[in-house]
Design a protein around this motif. Structure first.
Motif, PDB file in Angstrom:
ATOM      1  N   ASN A 119       1.984  -2.034 -14.044  1.00  0.00           N
ATOM      2  CA  ASN A 119       2.997  -0.982 -14.029  1.00  0.00           C
ATOM      3  C   ASN A 119       4.404  -1.557 -14.088  1.00  0.00           C
ATOM      4  OD1 ASN A 119       1.003   0.826 -13.962  1.00  0.00           O
ATOM      5  ND2 ASN A 119       1.441   1.662 -11.929  1.00  0.00           N
ATOM      6  N   ASP A 161      -0.958   6.751  -5.338  1.00  0.00           N
ATOM      7  CA  ASP A 161      -2.119   6.129  -5.978  1.00  0.00           C
ATOM      8  C   ASP A 161      -1.743   4.906  -6.784  1.00  0.00           C
ATOM      9  OD1 ASP A 161      -3.747   7.916  -4.919  1.00  0.00           O
ATOM     10  OD2 ASP A 161      -3.750   9.286  -6.641  1.00  0.00           O
ATOM     11  N   ALA A 162      -0.570   4.961  -7.417  1.00  0.00           N
ATOM     12  CA  ALA A 162      -0.141   3.816  -8.221  1.00  0.00           C
ATOM     13  C   ALA A 162       1.342   3.604  -7.986  1.00  0.00           C
ATOM     14  CB  ALA A 162      -0.397   4.092  -9.703  1.00  0.00           C
ATOM     15  N   ALA A 187      -2.991  -4.197 -11.147  1.00  0.00           N
ATOM     16  CA  ALA A 187      -2.576  -2.816 -11.429  1.00  0.00           C
ATOM     17  C   ALA A 187      -1.082  -2.647 -11.178  1.00  0.00           C
ATOM     18  CB  ALA A 187      -3.368  -1.843 -10.565  1.00  0.00           C
ATOM     19  N   HIS A 221       3.173   2.896  -2.087  1.00  0.00           N
ATOM     20  CA  HIS A 221       1.908   2.626  -2.759  1.00  0.00           C
ATOM     21  C   HIS A 221       1.043   1.694  -1.911  1.00  0.00           C
ATOM     22  CE1 HIS A 221      -1.134   1.372  -5.505  1.00  0.00           C
ATOM     23  NE2 HIS A 221      -0.613   0.173  -5.652  1.00  0.00           N
TER      24      HIS A 221
END
Lengths: 340, 97
Positions: free
Chosen positions: A110, A332-333, A106, A326
């Motif tokens: 990003n 959250d991200a 994840a 994070h």
């Protein structure tokens, strides 16, 4: 907020750096050339035959001044690391996330979104400035496709595959960004270790400077620069620094190189060829690039996520901070830096 | 912020000369010597408190004088230099040797 501090670059061969009181003193041939109090520095980068007293090394480590030694041509050789400081809980969390493939991919996704979006922004800027060129347009469309594809979570191997393809389309359009029509600056894809043409020599050099800054930014917030998400662990490789720099490659390094060429600040004569085919920059060209690099870092922009005004040189630090937030679970991200 | 530190230290006696050397050394830890007995120190408030305390400990109020000028954050507009011995601006100038 952390202040953007200056970086000292020592390119004069046989220079000797030592500590006097709380200051860094640069001597060239027994003569002191510069004296800087340590608290005004963020890092010291030494090129080639530059030596440093052990006392200054301790002093830098104590004061969180990142010290890197590069070869005369900008190849990374060594760095000095002091006692590991910062929050051990944060680093533990960093390692834990690296072992959890979903969480790691994840973050990597990003980072990649940021990288591709910023590469596309560079292409779009060129389209705006120099009119429609089919090759640029194609690459821009491709990058948009990759960005759409990356909206879905995917395993890390697939992410790396997409990264490779996106980079290939970006670099395929790269020659269009060079407006100087000179055979010396023709670009036929990335090559490195060693770079074999002037454009690649400049890119490699700029990337090395960027790694130095990203690494010290990560160390500054207490993260381990060697455990990355997009880049796999490999002994001695600062994987997380390489991850962090992905968002800035096109924006800071590539654009700098392009504008130096396009504004003719660097000329075809500014390079040396060696017998093995390697191409390197001359002393003067390297200084021009360093000067442009430092100047660029002084420019101010509004951070798109934090909505705060900051100097460009502070961006790696801010992104490192966001990554730390994070990892701690406060965000959250990981919000990548996307240039507008 | 930038603080300009200037001093006059009486050097008639031996302890005076020692004070002079110590004060100069302390200033060099925090800033740059721009002229004889004149230092520009680029410090944050914590560093300034440390420097100030140290200087006030070293000087002799009966014989010496210390003067501090606070030029703030936008000191660049408040400063002109003419002639020799120009010193680099440690905040923004390129430090390439």
């Amino acid at each position: 907020m952390k202040k953007h501090l200056n970086t000292l670059y020592v390119t004069t061969q046989k220079a000797y750096l030592h500590k006097e009181g709380q200051s860094v003193v640069v001597n060239v041939e027994q003569e002191s050339k510069l004296r800087v109090p340590i608290h005004t520095l963020d890092g010291i980068v030494c090129f080639g035959v530059v030596s440093m007293s052990p006392f200054l090394m301790h002093h830098c480590a104590e004061n969180n001044v990142a010290v890197s030694f590069l070869s005369e041509y900008g190849k990374f050789l060594a760095r000095i690391q002091g006692p590991v400081s910062g929050n051990v809980l944060l680093r533990r969390e960093q390692y834990r996330v690296a072992d959890r493939s979903a969480a790691a991919s994840a973050i990597a996704r990003n980072i990649l979104l940021g990288k591709i979006a910023n590469a596309r922004a560079v292409l779009r800027r060129a389209l705006r400035d120099h009119g429609e060129q089919p090759a640029l347009k194609t690459a821009e469309n491709r990058l948009s496709q990759y960005l759409r594809r990356l909206q879905q979570p995917m395993p890390i191997e697939e992410l790396r595959g997409n990264e490779g393809e996106a980079a290939a389309s970006y670099f395929a359009a790269f020659p269009q960004l060079i407006t100087v029509k000179d055979a010396a600056f023709s670009f036929r894809g990335r090559n490195r270790r060693p770079p074999t043409d002037p454009v690649n020599a400049m890119l490699s050099f700029a990337y090395t400077l960027l790694v130095h800054d990203c690494r010290s930014a990560l160390e500054g917030v207490g993260l381990d620069p060697c455990v990355g998400y997009l880049h796999a662990d490999r002994p001695g490789r600062p994987s997380l620094a390489l991850d962090l720099m992905e968002e800035f490659r096109a924006l800071l390094a590539d654009r700098l190189v392009l504008s130096l060429i396009n504004r003719r600040q660097i000329q075809p004569g500014d390079f040396n060829d060696s017998a093995g085919g390697a191409v390197s920059m001359t002393d003067a060209a390297r200084k021009t690039l360093l000067a442009a690099w430092q100047k660029r870092k002084q420019e101010e922009i509004i951070h798109p996520y934090l909505e705060e005004k900051c100097k460009i040189g502070l961006l790696p630090h801010l992104q490192a901070q966001l990554l730390a937030r994070h990892l701690r679970g406060d965000l959250d991200a990981y919000p990548p830096f996307i240039w507008k | 912020m930038l603080v300009l530190v200037s001093y006059d230290v009486s050097t008639i006696s031996k302890p005076g000369r020692r004070r002079l050397a110590r004060i100069a050394k302390t200033c060099l830890n925090y800033g740059q010597r721009v002229q004889n007995s004149v230092f520009e120190c680029l410090v944050d408030s914590a560093q300034w408190t440390a420097l100030r305390t140290e200087l006030l400990r070293l000087y002799n109020p009966d014989e010496d004088s210390l003067r501090f000028y606070f030029l703030g954050k936008n000191w660049e507009q408040k400063l002109e230099h003419h002639g020799t011995k120009d010193t680099p601006n440690l905040e923004n100038d390129l430090l390439i040797i």
